[in-house]
Design an enzyme around this catalytic site. Sequence first.
Site: not given
Length: 336
Positions: A121, A261, A291
């Site tokens: 990520c 993020h 996500n």
Amino acid sequence: MQTQNKRGGLRHAGITAVGHWTPDEVLDNKYFESYLDTSDEWIVTRTGIRERRILRNGATSDMAVNAAKLALERRGWTPNDIQLIICCTVTPDMPFPPTACIIQDKLDAKNCWGFDINAACSGFLFGLETASRLVESGGYDRVLLIGADKMSAIVNYQDRNTSILFGDAAGAVILEPVPEEYGILDSHLKVDGTGREFLYMKGGGSLNPATAETVAKGMHYIYQDGKTVFKRAVVEMAESSAHIMERNGLTADDISFLVPHQANLRILDAARERMGLSKDKVMINIDRYGNTTDATIPMCLSEWWADGKIKKGDNLVLSSFGAGYTWGAILVRWAY
Ligand SMILES: CC(C)(COP(=O)(O)OP(=O)(O)OC[C@H]1O[C@@H](n2cnc3c(N)ncnc32)[C@H](O)[C@@H]1OP(=O)(O)O)[C@@H](O)C(=O)NCCC(=O)NCCS
């Protein structure tokens, strides 16, 4: 003799165009309610996610190409203007060749080289650091940096712990030299490999090559110990975001946006509070996309820019936490 700037480079690198792309198909929380022991209420309160996009046909490179085309169009460039393509992804079209090469071919970009970055990520942030250093060195003038993931390819839709979290999307930015006071001003990036046992995809690599057994054991799906990752993510995203702000003598008033993020709304809130920012200064689209791993940050930049919310001279703190562990923050002064 040329002098070095604060980052040790010969010049500054900045983002000069942004683009993103999402598939049309929406999976809302009701979909998961229909077959899993979960609820819209649980998902919204524990994660902030209301829906996510799913790509049924095609691969990560297809989404990446669409995002890249929008960024190029907004910059007024053709694919042949690009010198380097960096694709940040944990869901490459296949283990090799690099997805960057597939993107190069699909874009028909004839004058470039390229490679992939896998930093989970944090991929887009690590890619931004890599790309900007290459521009700062004087080596490259026109870099295409992409964050793209087809998370639906590695999610077990029978696992309520992970299936509700992820979506598919791509974001792209163009990097080039910018005047000294703009662009990537500072970066603070870290890894801690002891975190690798809490978030991973165990099968398919050299340690556990794909066999009928690895498939039967579900080793080609994402595994996450959510609570453990959550605790560390809260600390590291908040601390790295605050650290880069303080190290550059900036207060909350000097920051236009935190661009985090998008893993969990509660993690974003913790970072925002540690930085002393008001809610309107955080880019949040996790409610609409979930996500999307490498795509979250460039997607936010592209959406907020398109809405006219980012202005030249704005200070942005980009921040991430992901598998590895990988994390960090980058300070950007918007260049256009
Ligand atoms: C995954 C996450 C949303 C789970 O939220 P949480 O509040 O930590 O929840 P827990 O893991 O403690 O689980 C609490 C309970 O809810 C259950 N649960 C998990 N998913 C559920 C779901 N979709 N619906 C209903 N219940 C669920 C768990 O099984 C657990 O039940 P138990 O207590 O009977 O075992 C959260 O931990 C998280 O966001 N983690 C970090 C994600 C991250 O930053 N990753 C890095 C970047 S990708």
